[in-house]
Design a protein around this motif. Structure first.
Motif, PDB file in Angstrom:
ATOM      1  N   ARG A  42      48.233 -16.222  10.506  1.00 14.95           N
ATOM      2  CA  ARG A  42      47.982 -15.001   9.716  1.00 14.95           C
ATOM      3  C   ARG A  42      46.635 -15.087   9.016  1.00 14.95           C
ATOM      4  O   ARG A  42      45.911 -14.093   8.925  1.00 14.95           O
ATOM      5  CB  ARG A  42      49.112 -14.798   8.711  1.00 14.95           C
ATOM      6  CG  ARG A  42      50.468 -14.507   9.342  1.00 14.95           C
ATOM      7  CD  ARG A  42      51.525 -14.188   8.303  1.00 14.95           C
ATOM      8  NE  ARG A  42      52.852 -14.083   8.893  1.00 14.95           N
ATOM      9  CZ  ARG A  42      53.777 -15.024   8.838  1.00 14.95           C
ATOM     10  NH1 ARG A  42      53.547 -16.150   8.180  1.00 14.95           N
ATOM     11  NH2 ARG A  42      54.956 -14.854   9.420  1.00 14.95           N
ATOM     12  N   LEU A  43      46.315 -16.269   8.503  1.00 15.43           N
ATOM     13  CA  LEU A  43      45.021 -16.451   7.843  1.00 15.43           C
ATOM     14  C   LEU A  43      43.881 -16.402   8.861  1.00 15.43           C
ATOM     15  O   LEU A  43      42.803 -15.858   8.563  1.00 15.43           O
ATOM     16  CB  LEU A  43      45.012 -17.781   7.088  1.00 15.43           C
ATOM     17  CG  LEU A  43      46.002 -17.873   5.924  1.00 15.43           C
ATOM     18  CD1 LEU A  43      46.128 -19.309   5.437  1.00 15.43           C
ATOM     19  CD2 LEU A  43      45.586 -16.958   4.778  1.00 15.43           C
ATOM     20  N   LYS A  58      48.668 -13.435  -3.909  1.00 18.88           N
ATOM     21  CA  LYS A  58      48.979 -12.470  -2.846  1.00 18.88           C
ATOM     22  C   LYS A  58      48.653 -11.043  -3.284  1.00 18.88           C
ATOM     23  O   LYS A  58      48.136 -10.242  -2.488  1.00 18.88           O
ATOM     24  CB  LYS A  58      50.455 -12.579  -2.456  1.00 18.88           C
ATOM     25  CG  LYS A  58      50.812 -11.677  -1.274  1.00 18.88           C
ATOM     26  CD  LYS A  58      52.218 -11.914  -0.780  1.00 18.88           C
ATOM     27  CE  LYS A  58      52.548 -11.011   0.393  1.00 18.88           C
ATOM     28  NZ  LYS A  58      53.919 -11.240   0.927  1.00 18.88           N
ATOM     29  N   LEU A  59      48.934 -10.695  -4.538  1.00 11.70           N
ATOM     30  CA  LEU A  59      48.623  -9.356  -5.036  1.00 11.70           C
ATOM     31  C   LEU A  59      47.121  -9.098  -4.976  1.00 11.70           C
ATOM     32  O   LEU A  59      46.672  -8.032  -4.512  1.00 11.70           O
ATOM     33  CB  LEU A  59      49.133  -9.200  -6.464  1.00 11.70           C
ATOM     34  CG  LEU A  59      48.758  -7.891  -7.171  1.00 11.70           C
ATOM     35  CD1 LEU A  59      49.353  -6.698  -6.448  1.00 11.70           C
ATOM     36  CD2 LEU A  59      49.214  -7.921  -8.631  1.00 11.70           C
ATOM     37  N   VAL A  60      46.336 -10.046  -5.449  1.00 13.15           N
ATOM     38  CA  VAL A  60      44.886  -9.881  -5.422  1.00 13.15           C
ATOM     39  C   VAL A  60      44.386  -9.821  -3.983  1.00 13.15           C
ATOM     40  O   VAL A  60      43.515  -9.006  -3.643  1.00 13.15           O
ATOM     41  CB  VAL A  60      44.218 -11.038  -6.189  1.00 13.15           C
ATOM     42  CG1 VAL A  60      42.707 -11.012  -6.013  1.00 13.15           C
ATOM     43  CG2 VAL A  60      44.573 -10.969  -7.677  1.00 13.15           C
ATOM     44  N   VAL A  85      40.925   0.893  11.124  1.00 10.17           N
ATOM     45  CA  VAL A  85      42.100   0.532  11.925  1.00 10.17           C
ATOM     46  C   VAL A  85      42.334  -0.983  11.876  1.00 10.17           C
ATOM     47  O   VAL A  85      43.466  -1.448  11.695  1.00 10.17           O
ATOM     48  CB  VAL A  85      41.917   1.002  13.379  1.00 10.17           C
ATOM     49  CG1 VAL A  85      43.016   0.431  14.271  1.00 10.17           C
ATOM     50  CG2 VAL A  85      41.916   2.524  13.448  1.00 10.17           C
ATOM     51  N   VAL A  86      41.271  -1.762  12.032  1.00  6.53           N
ATOM     52  CA  VAL A  86      41.394  -3.222  11.977  1.00  6.53           C
ATOM     53  C   VAL A  86      41.912  -3.661  10.615  1.00  6.53           C
ATOM     54  O   VAL A  86      42.787  -4.538  10.505  1.00  6.53           O
ATOM     55  CB  VAL A  86      40.039  -3.881  12.297  1.00  6.53           C
ATOM     56  CG1 VAL A  86      40.108  -5.396  12.067  1.00  6.53           C
ATOM     57  CG2 VAL A  86      39.626  -3.592  13.732  1.00  6.53           C
ATOM     58  N   LEU A  87      41.392  -3.055   9.546  1.00 12.18           N
ATOM     59  CA  LEU A  87      41.818  -3.421   8.195  1.00 12.18           C
ATOM     60  C   LEU A  87      43.264  -3.018   7.925  1.00 12.18           C
ATOM     61  O   LEU A  87      43.985  -3.722   7.214  1.00 12.18           O
ATOM     62  CB  LEU A  87      40.891  -2.776   7.165  1.00 12.18           C
ATOM     63  CG  LEU A  87      39.479  -3.374   7.104  1.00 12.18           C
ATOM     64  CD1 LEU A  87      38.552  -2.489   6.301  1.00 12.18           C
ATOM     65  CD2 LEU A  87      39.526  -4.789   6.514  1.00 12.18           C
ATOM     66  N   VAL A  94      49.739  -7.294   8.310  1.00 10.13           N
ATOM     67  CA  VAL A  94      49.981  -8.725   8.526  1.00 10.13           C
ATOM     68  C   VAL A  94      50.072  -9.460   7.194  1.00 10.13           C
ATOM     69  O   VAL A  94      50.919 -10.344   6.997  1.00 10.13           O
ATOM     70  CB  VAL A  94      48.864  -9.329   9.406  1.00 10.13           C
ATOM     71  CG1 VAL A  94      48.949 -10.852   9.424  1.00 10.13           C
ATOM     72  CG2 VAL A  94      48.963  -8.789  10.826  1.00 10.13           C
ATOM     73  N   SER A  95      49.209  -9.097   6.236  1.00 14.31           N
ATOM     74  CA  SER A  95      49.165  -9.804   4.944  1.00 14.31           C
ATOM     75  C   SER A  95      50.452  -9.650   4.151  1.00 14.31           C
ATOM     76  O   SER A  95      50.774 -10.508   3.314  1.00 14.31           O
ATOM     77  CB  SER A  95      47.984  -9.297   4.119  1.00 14.31           C
ATOM     78  OG  SER A  95      48.220  -7.989   3.608  1.00 14.31           O
TER      79      SER A  95
END
Length: 447
Positions: free
Chosen positions: A207-208, A269-271, A367-369, A375-376
Motif C-alpha cells: 500500500r505504501l 493516518k488522519l493527516v 483519478v490516480v489520487l 487504498v489509504s
C-alpha cells in the motif's frame, strides 16, 4: 540515541541530497533547448536522454538496497556517488546524443535513494524519523527550486558540458560529506535473517509502495502542464524559479504543524489521508475551475504543502513497517516504485496532453489520487515505538544481545554504550515484559 547525534547524522545526509539532486535537477529546464546541438539529436532522443535516468534508477534501487543490508550503507552510497560522477563525466565529454544518453543512464545507475533512506532510519529514533525525512524532503525541494534558477544561468555561461562537469564536482562533494560528516550507525542486533521475499508479501508495504508511485506519477504528470498553466495565468517563464523557491519554503513551514500533529498526537493516518485529499482537491480545482495569477500560486502552494507532507511521511512509515534487517531491501522496492511512478507520470502525462489537452492531465492526476485515497483507507498506522533499557551480564555480550533479539515482539536491539546497556525496541501491542524478568531493565527515556 540522542538528538545531537541524530542532527549530526541527518544534516550531512540532507546536504548530500542537496548536491546530488541539484546536479540532476539543473538539467531539467535546459536539456530540451541546448541539447539540440548534439550530433543526431531529435526531440524523441532528447526526451530519452532526460528520462533514461529514471529507468536506470528504478532498475537498480532494489539491488542497491539489498546489498546495503549485506555489506553496509556507506559503501553502497559511495559506490553510487562514484557511478553518478562517472556518468556526469561521460555526459560532459559527449559529442553525440547517444553519448549523452549513455551518460544519463550511468548517472541513474547511482541508485542510492533507498540506501540513504535506510541509513536515516538506522540513525534516528522512530518518533524523530518523520522529522528527519521531512528535512531530507525539504532539501530536495530547495534543490529543485534552486536548480530551476541556476540551470539556465550555468548553461548560458558554460554550456551543457560545463553543467555536467559541475555535477561531477557535486559527486565529489557528496563523497566528502559521506566519509567525513556522516557518522557510522550504532551496531545493531536484529532477529535472525528472513528471506527478502517477505518484503514482497507484506500488504502494508505494498500500500505504501502504491502511495509513492501515485505521488510521483502525479508530480511528473502535473509538472508537464503546471509551467504552462502558470504562464497562461500571467506568470512569465522568466519568473517561475522565483515563484517555486518561496512556495516550496513556505509550504514546508506550513506542513510542519500537521506533521507534529500526526507524530505526537497519534493522528498519522488522519493527516496522511487528509494530505491525499488536499492533493485531490487541487487537481480537481485545476481541472474544473478557471484560474488567475493568484489562484495559480495558491494551488501551487497547496500542492507542495501536501506533497512535502506525504514525501516525509511515506518513507518514515516504510521504515517503521519493514523488519529492521530488511530495511534496505524494503526501501529499495519502495524507491523502485517511486521512480517507476515518475517515469510513467511523465510518459503518460505527455501523451494525454498531446491527445486531450491540459485539463485532461489534471483529470488523470485526480483519478490516480482518488485510487490512492481509497487504498489509504485500508492502511494500519504503525504502532507507537516502545523501548526498554536492559543491562547485559557483560559488555557487548553477543549471546545476550541475540537472545533479546529473538524474543517475540522485539523489533530491534542496539548496544548503546560501554556500560553493558542495550536499547530494546519492541512492538508494544505484542511484547510481554515478563520476558525481561532475568534482566535489570527499565523503560527507556523518550527521545
Amino acid at each position: 540515541m540522542n538528538p545531537p547525534f541524530e542532527r549530526q547524522a541527518v544534516l550531512p545526509l540532507a546536504g548530500l541530497y542537496v548536491f546530488r539532486m541539484l546536479g540532476l535537477f539543473m538539467v531539467l529546464p535546459v536539456l530540451s533547448l541546448y541539447g539540440q546541438s548534439y550530433q543526431g539529436a531529435t526531440p524523441a532522443l532528447l526526451g530519452l536522454a532526460l528520462g533514461v535516468y529514471g529507468f536506470s534508477q528504478a532498475m537498480l534501487q532494489i539491488p542497491f538496497g539489498f546489498l546495503s543490508d549485506k555489506i553496509g550503507r556507506k559503501p553502497m552510497i559511495a559506490f553510487g556517488l562514484i557511478l553518478f560522477g562517472l556518468g556526469s563525466v561521460v555526459a560532459a565529454t559527449a559529442d553525440s546524443v547517444y553519448g549523452l544518453i549513455l551518460g544519463r543512464f550511468l548517472q541513474g545507475c547511482g541508485a542510492i535513494a533507498s540506501v540513504i533512506m535506510a541509513l536515516v532510519a538506522d540513525l534516528t529514533a522512530e518518533e524523530n524519523r518523520t522529522k528527519a525525512m521531512a528535512l531530507i524532503g525539504a532539501s530536495i525541494g530547495v534543490s529543485f527550486a534552486l536548480a530551476l534558477i541556476l540551470g539556465p544561468l550555468v548553461t548560458e555561461s558554460v554550456g551543457l558540458s560545463g553543467l555536467f562537469w559541475a555535477t561531477a564536482g557535486f559527486s565529489i562533494v557528496g563523497l566528502w560529506l559521506l566519509w567525513r560528516r556522516v557518522p557510522q550507525p550504532p551496531p545493531l542486533r536484529q532477529p535472525k535473517d528472513r528471506e527478502w521475499r517477505t518484503v514482497l508479501r507484506d500488504a502494508e508495504l505494498w500500500r505504501l509502495n502504491f502511495g509513492i508511485f501515485a505521488l510521483h506519477f502525479v508530480l511528473m504528470a502535473a509538472f508537464i502542464v503546471l509551467p504552462r498553466y502558470l504562464e497562461l495565468n500571467g506568470w512569465g517563464r522568466e519568473v517561475h524559479g522565483w515563484i517555486y523557491l518561496p512556495v516550496m519554503l513556505l509550504s514546508f513551514l506550513a506542513m510542519l504543524p500537521f506533521m507534529i500533529l500526526g507524530e505526537r498526537m497519534g493522528k498519522v493516518k488522519l493527516v496522511y489521508t487528509s494530505a491525499i485529499g488536499l492533493l485531490l482537491c487541487v487537481q480537481l480545482g485545476l481541472w474544473g475551475l478557471s484560474g488567475s495569477a493568484v489562484t495559480a500560486v495558491v494551488a501551487l502552494f497547496a500542492f507542495f504543502m501536501a506533497f512535502n507532507l506525504l514525501e516525509a511521511t511515506l518513507p518514515s512509515w516504510v521504515s517503521k513497517v519493514a523488519s529492521p534487517e530488511l530495511k534496505g531491501t524494503a526501501t529499495g522496492v519502495y524507491s523502485t516504485w517511486q521512480f517507476t511512478g515518475a517515469f510513467l507520470g511523465g510518459a503518460v502525462g505527455g501523451w494525454v496532453l498531446q491527445v486531450a489537452g491540459m485539463a485532461a492531465v489534471f483529470g488523470l492526476c485526480a483519478v490516480v489520487l482518488l485510487l490512492w485515497l481509497i487504498v489509504s483507507l485500508f492502511q494500519t498506522p504503525p504502532a507507537k515505538p516502545v523501548r526498554y533499557s536492559v543491562r547485559l551480564p557483560k559488555e557487548g555480550d553477543q549471546l545476550a544481545l541475540q537472545g533479546l533479539a529473538e524474543m517475540p515482539g522485539v523489533k530491534q536491539v542496539t548496544w548503546v554504550d560501554s556500560d553493558c546497556v542495550a536499547l530494546v525496541q519492541v512492538d508494544g501491542r505484542t511484547f510481554n515484559t515478563a520476558l525481561l524478568a532475568s534482566y535489570e531493565w527499565r523503560p527507556a527515556e523518550s527521545v
